[in-house]
Design an enzyme around this catalytic site. Structure first.
Site, mmCIF file in Angstrom:
data_model
loop_
_atom_site.group_PDB
_atom_site.id
_atom_site.type_symbol
_atom_site.label_atom_id
_atom_site.label_comp_id
_atom_site.label_asym_id
_atom_site.label_seq_id
_atom_site.Cartn_x
_atom_site.Cartn_y
_atom_site.Cartn_z
ATOM 1 N N ASP A 69 -8.263 -6.940 4.133
ATOM 2 C CA ASP A 69 -7.232 -7.860 3.639
ATOM 3 C C ASP A 69 -6.872 -8.945 4.645
ATOM 4 O O ASP A 69 -6.212 -9.934 4.286
ATOM 5 C CB ASP A 69 -5.975 -7.086 3.245
ATOM 6 C CG ASP A 69 -6.159 -6.312 1.946
ATOM 7 O OD1 ASP A 69 -7.119 -6.604 1.220
ATOM 8 O OD2 ASP A 69 -5.352 -5.405 1.675
ATOM 9 N N ARG A 103 -13.722 -12.868 -1.820
ATOM 10 C CA ARG A 103 -12.920 -13.589 -0.836
ATOM 11 C C ARG A 103 -13.764 -14.265 0.233
ATOM 12 O O ARG A 103 -13.342 -15.276 0.800
ATOM 13 C CB ARG A 103 -11.894 -12.647 -0.207
ATOM 14 C CG ARG A 103 -10.770 -12.284 -1.170
ATOM 15 C CD ARG A 103 -9.785 -11.305 -0.579
ATOM 16 N NE ARG A 103 -8.684 -11.053 -1.507
ATOM 17 C CZ ARG A 103 -7.844 -10.027 -1.412
ATOM 18 N NH1 ARG A 103 -7.978 -9.153 -0.426
ATOM 19 N NH2 ARG A 103 -6.877 -9.870 -2.287
ATOM 20 N N GLN A 123 -10.127 3.002 -1.854
ATOM 21 C CA GLN A 123 -9.224 3.361 -2.952
ATOM 22 C C GLN A 123 -9.776 4.502 -3.790
ATOM 23 O O GLN A 123 -9.021 5.312 -4.334
ATOM 24 C CB GLN A 123 -8.953 2.144 -3.835
ATOM 25 C CG GLN A 123 -8.070 1.099 -3.191
ATOM 26 C CD GLN A 123 -7.861 -0.116 -4.063
ATOM 27 O OE1 GLN A 123 -8.430 -0.223 -5.155
ATOM 28 N NE2 GLN A 123 -7.051 -1.048 -3.589
ATOM 29 N N ARG A 155 1.607 4.238 -3.265
ATOM 30 C CA ARG A 155 1.412 5.665 -3.030
ATOM 31 C C ARG A 155 2.715 6.441 -3.181
ATOM 32 O O ARG A 155 2.740 7.531 -3.770
ATOM 33 C CB ARG A 155 0.804 5.869 -1.631
ATOM 34 C CG ARG A 155 -0.652 5.422 -1.547
ATOM 35 C CD ARG A 155 -1.076 5.123 -0.111
ATOM 36 N NE ARG A 155 -2.497 4.836 0.009
ATOM 37 C CZ ARG A 155 -3.056 3.651 -0.285
ATOM 38 N NH1 ARG A 155 -2.298 2.659 -0.741
ATOM 39 N NH2 ARG A 155 -4.353 3.479 -0.136
ATOM 40 N N SER A 165 -12.665 0.504 5.031
ATOM 41 C CA SER A 165 -11.196 0.467 4.911
ATOM 42 C C SER A 165 -10.575 1.843 5.122
ATOM 43 O O SER A 165 -9.583 2.200 4.486
ATOM 44 C CB SER A 165 -10.783 -0.082 3.538
ATOM 45 O OG SER A 165 -11.446 -1.278 3.234
ATOM 46 N N SER A 178 0.826 -1.209 0.000
ATOM 47 C CA SER A 178 0.000 0.000 0.000
ATOM 48 C C SER A 178 0.863 1.263 0.000
ATOM 49 O O SER A 178 0.614 2.205 -0.768
ATOM 50 C CB SER A 178 -0.920 0.000 1.219
ATOM 51 O OG SER A 178 -1.814 -1.082 1.184
#
Length: 423
Positions: A307, A338, A166, A25, A192, A21
């Site tokens: 995650d 998932r 995101q 960035r 998130s 992550s």
């Protein structure tokens, strides 16, 4: 590629890989400014896609010979119009972030592999249109291939927060270069959120001003990026697999290089502790030690830590009692669904799993070996590898997917004593 896993314990020390992550960035933010150095980045399939996309916008990126450190000559706040289609491969982060950057250019087409072309992007496209860009899906379904044409001018965007943070991070990265002020209003719960907070921290380090509220963010336009040097911290998401391997096998492992950061997946420490593992973390040295034992099922809200869900599912399948994962509907929109994937594959291994619309209910018990599907998803493959250490005689297909975030995963697990063979 097939990974075969036998019953085995683990012990010793392993370094956590750098954070995926943070690496995404750092590469993009440094590329948008005058340039600089990114130290200790994760160079994986996903982050290489961000390097390629940044180069398509005009950055020049090189790697130090004896290290993985990156040298970046940036675009100086003026991203160029790409000469060709941007292929993000399997990287959803690259797709979302670079779609927003494309709204600062005369236009770009972005696509990826078959998995990327199933992932929703409607909230981001809607927001970019509100800010003055022309943004649409070629198939008119909110999914790649995407066409983005600028220029994004600023204004007010209403962003649905329930699918992915995101989208918000993408707007944070692009909107400082818009002509006018941008207001981003979050509609519903922002899932998130720690990932968005990571983006805010890094943009602050790059000299960007963003006024932060609970449901609204204000970004002044006409700003400039300047991130000269950034060191990538160790990744809690990837560290969760050797930690879980020790927990389920009753072993002792030290994961090094885990320093404090805004990563939401640092919650794995509390989760393992609550389930009964002995965990100690030296925040100054970055040494995280775990000793496994008899685990107990707990209830876990996955709203901030999507995650970790595959790892948690495996821990629950081994623990006594019932482990319940809630507030995890957004986990269905990752590389694969998932929730469904872990329910199906752990059931093959003998676990009792009830799939709910927003989570899983897992009753722990004795696992047995099976041939299971990895869904071309790095986190599914690594979680099932951990399960195989207890179950034995487990074969996992699409094992090459680990290259997305943890290229050395199988090698490191073998070094810790896991009996893993990759064919």
């Amino acid at each position: 590629m097939i990974a075969s896993v036998e019953c085995s314990a683990v012990s010793g020390e392993v370094y956590a890989p750098p954070s995926k992550s943070y690496t995404h960035r750092a590469i993009l933010i440094t590329s948008l400014g005058p340039g600089g150095r990114v130290l200790r980045p994760l160079l994986s399939a996903d982050t290489l896609a961000t390097i390629s996309a940044s180069e398509a916008f005009g950055a020049k990126i090189g790697k130090e010979e004896k290290k993985d450190d990156l040298f970046i000559d940036g675009v100086g706040d003026l991203p160029q119009t790409p000469e060709n289609v941007i292929d993000v491969l399997n990287s959803g982060t690259t797709l979302r972030f670079c779609s927003a950057v494309a709204a600062l250019t005369d236009g770009a087409v972005l696509t990826g592999d078959s998995s990327i072309r199933t992932r929703p992007n409607g909230p981001l496209l809607d927001s970019l249109r509100e800010l003055g860009a022309d943004a649409f899906s070629i198939k008119n379904n909110g999914k790649a291939p995407l066409v983005i044409r600028g220029k994004m001018l600023g204004g007010t965007a209403h962003l649905q927060g329930g699918l992915s943070s995101q989208f918000l991070s993408a707007l944070f990265i692009a909107s400082p270069l818009a002509e006018r002020e941008t207001r981003i209003r979050i509609v519903g719960e922002l899932k998130s959120r720690p990932y968005a907070e990571i983006t805010l921290d890094m943009l602050h380090d790059a000299g960007i001003t963003i006024e932060e509220g609970e449901q609204e963010f204000i970004v002044p336009g006409g700003q400039s990026f300047d991130l000269e040097r950034y060191t990538i911290p160790g990744d809690f998401s990837s560290a969760s697999y050797p930690l879980a391997a020790a927990a389920v096998t009753g072993s002792e492992v030290m994961v090094k290089g885990i320093l404090p950061s805004r990563q939401g997946d640092s919650a794995i420490i509390d989760i393992l502790t609550l389930m009964g593992a002995q965990v100690s973390w030296n925040r100054e040295s970055g040494d995280l030690r775990i000793k496994g034992g008899e685990l107990e099922g707990i209830e876990i809200d996955a709203g901030r830590t999507p995650d970790l869900v595959p790892t948690i599912a495996v821990l629950g399948a081994v623990a006594k009692g019932t482990t319940t994962v809630v507030n995890a509907e957004h986990v269905r929109h990752k590389e694969t669904d998932r929730l469904h994937a872990m329910a199906v594959e752990l059931t093959k291994m003998g676990a009792k799993v009830k799939e709910r619309p927003d989570g899983l209910e897992i009753t722990g018990g004795k696992l047995h070996g099976a041939s299971v599907h990895g869904y071309h998803d790095h986190r599914i493959v690594m979680a099932l590898t951990v399960a195989g250490l207890v179950a034995g005689e487990t074969r996992i297909d699409t094992a090459e997917a680990v290259d997305v975030s943890y290229p050395g995963f199988f090698r490191e697990m073998e070094r810790l004593g896991a009996r893993v063979r990759v064919e």
